[in-house]
Design a protein around this motif. Structure first.
Motif, PDB file in Angstrom:
ATOM      1  N   ALA A  19       0.854  -1.191   0.000  1.00 40.61           N
ATOM      2  CA  ALA A  19       0.000   0.000   0.000  1.00 40.61           C
ATOM      3  C   ALA A  19       0.892   1.243   0.000  1.00 40.61           C
ATOM      4  O   ALA A  19       1.741   1.402   0.875  1.00 40.61           O
ATOM      5  N   ALA A  20       0.686   2.116  -0.957  1.00 43.88           N
ATOM      6  CA  ALA A  20       1.565   3.271  -1.130  1.00 43.88           C
ATOM      7  C   ALA A  20       1.530   4.228   0.056  1.00 43.88           C
ATOM      8  O   ALA A  20       2.510   4.927   0.326  1.00 43.88           O
ATOM      9  N   ASP A  21       0.405   4.244   0.780  1.00 45.31           N
ATOM     10  CA  ASP A  21       0.264   5.223   1.869  1.00 45.31           C
ATOM     11  C   ASP A  21       0.595   4.647   3.246  1.00 45.31           C
ATOM     12  O   ASP A  21       0.409   5.321   4.259  1.00 45.31           O
ATOM     13  N   LEU A  22       1.107   3.399   3.296  1.00 46.63           N
ATOM     14  CA  LEU A  22       1.469   2.788   4.572  1.00 46.63           C
ATOM     15  C   LEU A  22       2.952   2.483   4.623  1.00 46.63           C
ATOM     16  O   LEU A  22       3.551   2.082   3.613  1.00 46.63           O
ATOM     17  N   GLU A  23       3.544   2.669   5.787  1.00 49.62           N
ATOM     18  CA  GLU A  23       4.951   2.330   6.000  1.00 49.62           C
ATOM     19  C   GLU A  23       5.067   1.508   7.281  1.00 49.62           C
ATOM     20  O   GLU A  23       4.665   1.968   8.354  1.00 49.62           O
ATOM     21  N   VAL A  24       5.588   0.287   7.169  1.00 50.58           N
ATOM     22  CA  VAL A  24       5.803  -0.553   8.345  1.00 50.58           C
ATOM     23  C   VAL A  24       7.100  -0.105   9.017  1.00 50.58           C
ATOM     24  O   VAL A  24       8.177  -0.200   8.432  1.00 50.58           O
ATOM     25  N   VAL A  25       6.985   0.403  10.243  1.00 54.58           N
ATOM     26  CA  VAL A  25       8.157   0.949  10.929  1.00 54.58           C
ATOM     27  C   VAL A  25       8.763  -0.032  11.915  1.00 54.58           C
ATOM     28  O   VAL A  25       9.819   0.233  12.492  1.00 54.58           O
TER      29      VAL A  25
END
Length: 214
Positions: free
Chosen positions: A25-31
């Motif tokens: 998903a372009a708008d999610l970042e797993v940190v």
């Protein structure tokens, strides 16, 4: 705006699936990823996620205690609980700890991503089947005879301890381990608690344990 997501689950395959889904998903970042509640607390402090996908049943510090600890330090964080279909025991304790919603673990990818985005926007996403059970429990609580104030329910000290742990979402085995008693003994205490308080099921018992008169 990119939504920073922390994944918390003690099963590596579950985390891998969630990471793959979120990474696409372009708008999610797993940190970050955590396999326990204690690790989730440490990572939340370090990575400052917008949304935490939180498994509730984990060894050691479970998801309910981790949720409360994370939100005490960072109240703006949104914790979205992941639950199984039949895990009613954790619903109210997790809500009391500050979870903003519940999604079942077998939710469709679309529903899961939508839930994360809604949580980040300040909404309270619930899988339909979970919401139906919450509503059903609320209706049962309204139509059932009112329970007596716990202060007058003549609870023993041990029963009060068991009630507190039930309200924290611990299973019978976890309560037995915490109190260093047998599981059968815990079941007896819970049966006595239901008889004394008028609670018809474990969820209502947990709600009673969260009341200020306990």
């Amino acid at each position: 705006m990119t939504i920073r997501v922390l994944l918390v689950d003690d099963q590596r395959l579950v985390r891998a699936g969630l990471r793959m889904l979120c990474s696409n998903a372009a708008d999610l970042e797993v940190v970050g990823e955590a396999a326990s509640g204690a690790e989730a607390v440490r990572l939340a402090e370090r990575t400052r996620p917008d949304v935490v996908l939180m498994d509730l049943r984990m060894p050691g510090m479970d998801g309910i205690r981790a949720t409360a600890t994370i939100l005490a330090a960072r109240p703006a964080t949104r914790v979205l609980a992941l639950t199984t279909f039949d895990d009613d025991d954790h619903l109210y304790p997790a809500l009391a700890a500050g979870a903003c919603g519940f999604l079942v673990k077998d939710a469709s990818p679309t529903d899961l991503l939508d839930g994360i985005r809604r949580a980040a926007r300040g909404d309270r996403p619930f899988s339909p089947e979970v919401l139906a059970r919450v509503v059903e429990s609320a209706v049962d609580a309204r139509t059932a005879p009112p329970a007596p104030p716990l202060a007058r329910a003549n609870l023993t000290e041990r029963e009060s301890q068991v009630l507190h742990l039930v309200s924290q979402g611990l299973s019978n085995a976890e309560i037995a381990e915490r109190l260093q008693v047998g599981v059968t003994t815990v079941k007896t205490h819970i049966a006595n608690l239901m008889a004394k308080t008028g609670a018809s099921n474990r969820v209502r018992l947990a709600v009673l344990g969260l009341r200020p008169d306990h």
